[in-house]
Write a protein that holds these residues in place. Structure first.
Motif, PDB file in Angstrom:
ATOM      1  N   LYS A   1       8.224  30.853 -24.432  1.00  0.00           N
ATOM      2  CA  LYS A   1       9.386  31.595 -24.947  1.00  0.00           C
ATOM      3  C   LYS A   1      10.215  30.687 -25.861  1.00  0.00           C
ATOM      4  O   LYS A   1      10.678  31.118 -26.934  1.00  0.00           O
ATOM      5  N   SER A   2      10.375  29.439 -25.448  1.00  0.00           N
ATOM      6  CA  SER A   2      11.186  28.498 -26.241  1.00  0.00           C
ATOM      7  C   SER A   2      10.547  28.195 -27.596  1.00  0.00           C
ATOM      8  O   SER A   2      11.208  27.749 -28.522  1.00  0.00           O
ATOM      9  N   LEU A   3       9.247  28.432 -27.688  1.00  0.00           N
ATOM     10  CA  LEU A   3       8.552  28.229 -28.967  1.00  0.00           C
ATOM     11  C   LEU A   3       8.785  29.395 -29.922  1.00  0.00           C
ATOM     12  O   LEU A   3       8.363  29.364 -31.072  1.00  0.00           O
ATOM     13  N   GLY A   4       9.368  30.471 -29.383  1.00  0.00           N
ATOM     14  CA  GLY A   4       9.687  31.603 -30.239  1.00  0.00           C
ATOM     15  C   GLY A   4       8.893  32.864 -29.940  1.00  0.00           C
ATOM     16  O   GLY A   4       9.077  33.883 -30.608  1.00  0.00           O
ATOM     17  N   ALA A   5       8.020  32.813 -28.925  1.00  0.00           N
ATOM     18  CA  ALA A   5       7.224  34.003 -28.603  1.00  0.00           C
ATOM     19  C   ALA A   5       8.136  35.179 -28.265  1.00  0.00           C
ATOM     20  O   ALA A   5       9.180  35.004 -27.636  1.00  0.00           O
ATOM     21  N   ASP A   6       7.747  36.371 -28.687  1.00  0.00           N
ATOM     22  CA  ASP A   6       8.551  37.555 -28.433  1.00  0.00           C
ATOM     23  C   ASP A   6       8.430  38.035 -26.992  1.00  0.00           C
ATOM     24  O   ASP A   6       9.346  38.622 -26.439  1.00  0.00           O
ATOM     25  N   ALA A   7       7.266  37.807 -26.392  1.00  0.00           N
ATOM     26  CA  ALA A   7       7.059  38.194 -24.995  1.00  0.00           C
ATOM     27  C   ALA A   7       6.061  37.224 -24.391  1.00  0.00           C
ATOM     28  O   ALA A   7       5.186  36.702 -25.080  1.00  0.00           O
ATOM     29  N   VAL A   8       6.212  36.965 -23.108  1.00  0.00           N
ATOM     30  CA  VAL A   8       5.299  36.056 -22.415  1.00  0.00           C
ATOM     31  C   VAL A   8       4.879  36.683 -21.098  1.00  0.00           C
ATOM     32  O   VAL A   8       5.698  37.268 -20.389  1.00  0.00           O
ATOM     33  N   ILE A   9       3.592  36.583 -20.799  1.00  0.00           N
ATOM     34  CA  ILE A   9       3.036  37.151 -19.566  1.00  0.00           C
ATOM     35  C   ILE A   9       2.622  36.015 -18.640  1.00  0.00           C
ATOM     36  O   ILE A   9       1.869  35.129 -19.054  1.00  0.00           O
ATOM     37  N   ASN A  10       3.105  36.046 -17.408  1.00  0.00           N
ATOM     38  CA  ASN A  10       2.611  35.109 -16.401  1.00  0.00           C
ATOM     39  C   ASN A  10       1.347  35.719 -15.797  1.00  0.00           C
ATOM     40  O   ASN A  10       1.416  36.664 -15.021  1.00  0.00           O
ATOM     41  N   TYR A  11       0.199  35.193 -16.183  1.00  0.00           N
ATOM     42  CA  TYR A  11      -1.045  35.862 -15.780  1.00  0.00           C
ATOM     43  C   TYR A  11      -1.382  35.662 -14.315  1.00  0.00           C
ATOM     44  O   TYR A  11      -2.304  36.295 -13.807  1.00  0.00           O
ATOM     45  N   ARG A  12      -0.632  34.794 -13.644  1.00  0.00           N
ATOM     46  CA  ARG A  12      -0.842  34.671 -12.191  1.00  0.00           C
ATOM     47  C   ARG A  12       0.030  35.676 -11.436  1.00  0.00           C
ATOM     48  O   ARG A  12      -0.063  35.798 -10.229  1.00  0.00           O
ATOM     49  N   GLY A  13       0.845  36.418 -12.179  1.00  0.00           N
ATOM     50  CA  GLY A  13       1.759  37.359 -11.544  1.00  0.00           C
ATOM     51  C   GLY A  13       1.186  38.758 -11.381  1.00  0.00           C
ATOM     52  O   GLY A  13       1.871  39.653 -10.887  1.00  0.00           O
ATOM     53  N   GLY A  14      -0.062  38.972 -11.781  1.00  0.00           N
ATOM     54  CA  GLY A  14      -0.654  40.308 -11.685  1.00  0.00           C
ATOM     55  C   GLY A  14      -1.763  40.420 -12.709  1.00  0.00           C
ATOM     56  O   GLY A  14      -1.991  39.486 -13.475  1.00  0.00           O
ATOM     57  N   PRO A  15      -2.452  41.561 -12.730  1.00  0.00           N
ATOM     58  CA  PRO A  15      -3.557  41.714 -13.686  1.00  0.00           C
ATOM     59  C   PRO A  15      -3.052  41.534 -15.122  1.00  0.00           C
ATOM     60  O   PRO A  15      -2.007  42.077 -15.476  1.00  0.00           O
ATOM     61  N   ILE A  16      -3.779  40.773 -15.894  1.00  0.00           N
ATOM     62  CA  ILE A  16      -3.358  40.486 -17.261  1.00  0.00           C
ATOM     63  C   ILE A  16      -3.312  41.770 -18.086  1.00  0.00           C
ATOM     64  O   ILE A  16      -2.453  41.932 -18.960  1.00  0.00           O
ATOM     65  N   LEU A  17      -4.196  42.723 -17.781  1.00  0.00           N
ATOM     66  CA  LEU A  17      -4.198  43.982 -18.523  1.00  0.00           C
ATOM     67  C   LEU A  17      -2.863  44.712 -18.356  1.00  0.00           C
ATOM     68  O   LEU A  17      -2.290  45.226 -19.318  1.00  0.00           O
ATOM     69  N   ARG A  18      -2.365  44.722 -17.127  1.00  0.00           N
ATOM     70  CA  ARG A  18      -1.085  45.385 -16.871  1.00  0.00           C
ATOM     71  C   ARG A  18       0.045  44.660 -17.598  1.00  0.00           C
ATOM     72  O   ARG A  18       0.913  45.277 -18.213  1.00  0.00           O
ATOM     73  N   GLY A  19      -0.011  43.330 -17.521  1.00  0.00           N
ATOM     74  CA  GLY A  19       1.018  42.525 -18.187  1.00  0.00           C
ATOM     75  C   GLY A  19       1.020  42.726 -19.688  1.00  0.00           C
ATOM     76  O   GLY A  19       2.079  42.864 -20.312  1.00  0.00           O
ATOM     77  N   LEU A  20      -0.169  42.767 -20.262  1.00  0.00           N
ATOM     78  CA  LEU A  20      -0.258  42.919 -21.720  1.00  0.00           C
ATOM     79  C   LEU A  20       0.212  44.311 -22.150  1.00  0.00           C
ATOM     80  O   LEU A  20       0.932  44.461 -23.145  1.00  0.00           O
ATOM     81  N   ALA A  21      -0.173  45.321 -21.382  1.00  0.00           N
ATOM     82  CA  ALA A  21       0.247  46.695 -21.702  1.00  0.00           C
ATOM     83  C   ALA A  21       1.773  46.800 -21.674  1.00  0.00           C
ATOM     84  O   ALA A  21       2.386  47.411 -22.561  1.00  0.00           O
ATOM     85  N   ALA A  22       2.376  46.167 -20.679  1.00  0.00           N
ATOM     86  CA  ALA A  22       3.842  46.210 -20.563  1.00  0.00           C
ATOM     87  C   ALA A  22       4.493  45.462 -21.728  1.00  0.00           C
ATOM     88  O   ALA A  22       5.481  45.929 -22.307  1.00  0.00           O
TER      89      ALA A  22
END
Lengths: 332, 332
Positions: free
Chosen positions: B185-206
């Protein structure tokens, strides 16, 4: 009164005859700009399976309890459009039925290329254009390349084999039984693998070796699954894959597994998915090139014909059993 | 006498400290055209895992009982080549050791760009060039694109995020814990997904929805597996994937499974594997562009530093546990 095949309910996995029902439909009176056509030839294609699912894709899903659609060649029996006359043969999308009323703007009068009309559903139609643009554009295949084509006895595959040979490529095809392998060989393929005779990876490795090469430059994918994985395993540096269809996956819910997908990196593989409709603006180029290859005999039209409207679902289901050689057509 | 890390035996699956052994080696007397260098910085990189297998790839495998290799920054302590003088700082491939005798032609004198020397192992080295050419060439990413970057806190990923933001793209990154997500996020990313927090597909869709979009135009793949499958699932038409690494698969023997790979067709996805060494002839373009982005502050160098030659295997193994943020380096 016309008769039209309807989708009764959506298939899960492999469709069965039970998913389809033929029903009588009333044809409306012709309005201006409309045609009444009597179908002579119907096309059945693997992509139609995708439209039977209720998911967003590049074409909208078929509606339940509505007539199915698909490419067809029909004869105009009544016209309220000045661009068409009774007796004209037209290409249109109101297939899966014997007669239809269609908007004239959705019909294409067949160009006079001196060929049988059903060829516009095959080698001069979407099937041939898929082979042509997939091989030469999506996969950037060129003279001297070693090309692997899966389902090489199928509608698209059999045209890919012939174009590749016409352009001086080395061609390795795969097919599902001995007769089909013989057919692919008769089209000019340098080697043919019977994929029911053992693991496709082993067959492809042997075929590559037999041709004196050490891999493939191009893969034209109609199948997915183990075929695609074998192509990953044997890709040469900078190989290009045209991803046209994955018939192996159309009827299953589970995932596809790949042992060699990581070679995409080391071999700098380019995979390009494509849809023939994106090449609409380049159809003239296609008619010209394919017309010439047909005329010279470099490409021949290959068809499997099933007779009668009642046999349409059977013809469609046959695509997934591999009962066709070349283009599968229904003749009315 | 020098000390060098040797490959004792080939790892199966995840390497352990036991695969490596530090040994004393005699350094030969300098011949004409050679340099003796004392290393200051060593690079450890995921691709080295591939070289530990005994398989043909784009670089030859490491030999058993021989010193390992890798990028390093060293100081010339003795020169028998007129192009180099004592005290010169050079980039070379005799890493994993404290001192080495190398051919002068395999060494690059660091250009004077006014930056810390270790940046030539990171943002101005292979790492940065991988991010630059992968994003802008292999994936043809352009202004306005929505870009998904996996392992966005890693050496390559963190540079991809910054270049993409510098070029006015929307960036969604993934990382493996909260601290790393904060870093991305500090690098400027608009959104960041913690992939250990749940399925990456769900995170990416959100994340896609949160950005007001309906999919991704570009995927920069460092991970493979479920990340790649999520990118298939959410690709927009004509999406481009740069396939840079599949760290998830490097240490496992089994296949990777994909539920959504068929979307390659409907979405006309282009996947392009690439290797940074293919861009050797374009390094001037890279130095110029990346030098400017560093100077303007649009790209910052991010490093995780481990001290001491003895810690080199630990630093390397950390890559697979995700202990690094940005480029992983060993300082001697």
């Amino acid at each position: 009164m016309a008769r039209a095949w309807h989708l009764k309910y959506r298939p899960e996995g492999l469709p069965t005859a039970d998913n389809f029902e033929i029903r009588d439909v009333d044809l409306p009176k012709l309005k201006d700009g409309e045609l009444r056509v009597r179908n002579r030839w119907l096309s059945v294609d693997p992509y139609m399976r995708g439209r039977m699912n209720d998911v967003k894709s590049y074409v909208p899903p078929f509606a339940i309890d509505a007539p199915l659609e698909g490419g067809a060649i029909g004869e105009v029996v009544e016209s309220k459009d000045k661009g068409f006359a009774k007796g004209d043969l037209v290409l249109h999308m109101a297939g899966w039925r014997d007669e239809a009323v269609i908007a004239a703007k959705t019909a294409l009068k067949l160009p006079d290329l001196g060929v049988d009309p059903q060829q516009f559903l095959g080698v001069l139609g979407v099937t041939g254009a898929t082979a042509f643009f997939g091989l030469l554009d999506a996969a950037s295949a060129k003279k001297g390349d070693t090309v692997f084509v899966s389902a090489a006895a199928g509608a698209v595959g059999s045209v890919v084999v012939q174009i590749a040979k016409a352009k001086s490529m080395t061609v390795i095809g795969s097919a599902g039984d001995k007769d089909k392998c013989d057919f692919v060989k008769s089209l000019g393929a340098d080697a043919v693998i019977n994929y029911r005779g053992g693991p496709i990876l082993r067959g492809l490795a042997a075929a590559v070796k037999e041709q004196g090469g050490d891999g493939i430059d191009v893969y034209f994918d109609n199948v997915g699954g183990d075929h695609l994985d074998a192509a990953f395993a044997l890709a040469k540096p900078n190989a290009r894959f045209a991803i046209c269809g994955m018939i192996e996956g159309y009827n299953k819910a589970g995932p596809s597994s790949f042992r060699f997908i990581m070679r995409v990196i080391a071999m700098r593989i380019r995979m390009q998915g494509f849809i023939v409709f994106d090449y609409q603006s380049r159809m003239d180029e296609f008619y010209k090139a394919m017309g010439a290859m047909l005329k010279s005999g470099q490409v021949k039209s290959e068809e499997t014909i099933v007779d009668g409207l009642d046999s349409t679902p059977e013809a469609f289901l046959g695509l997934f059993k591999g009962t066709n050689t070349g283009k599968m057509l229904v003749r009315l």
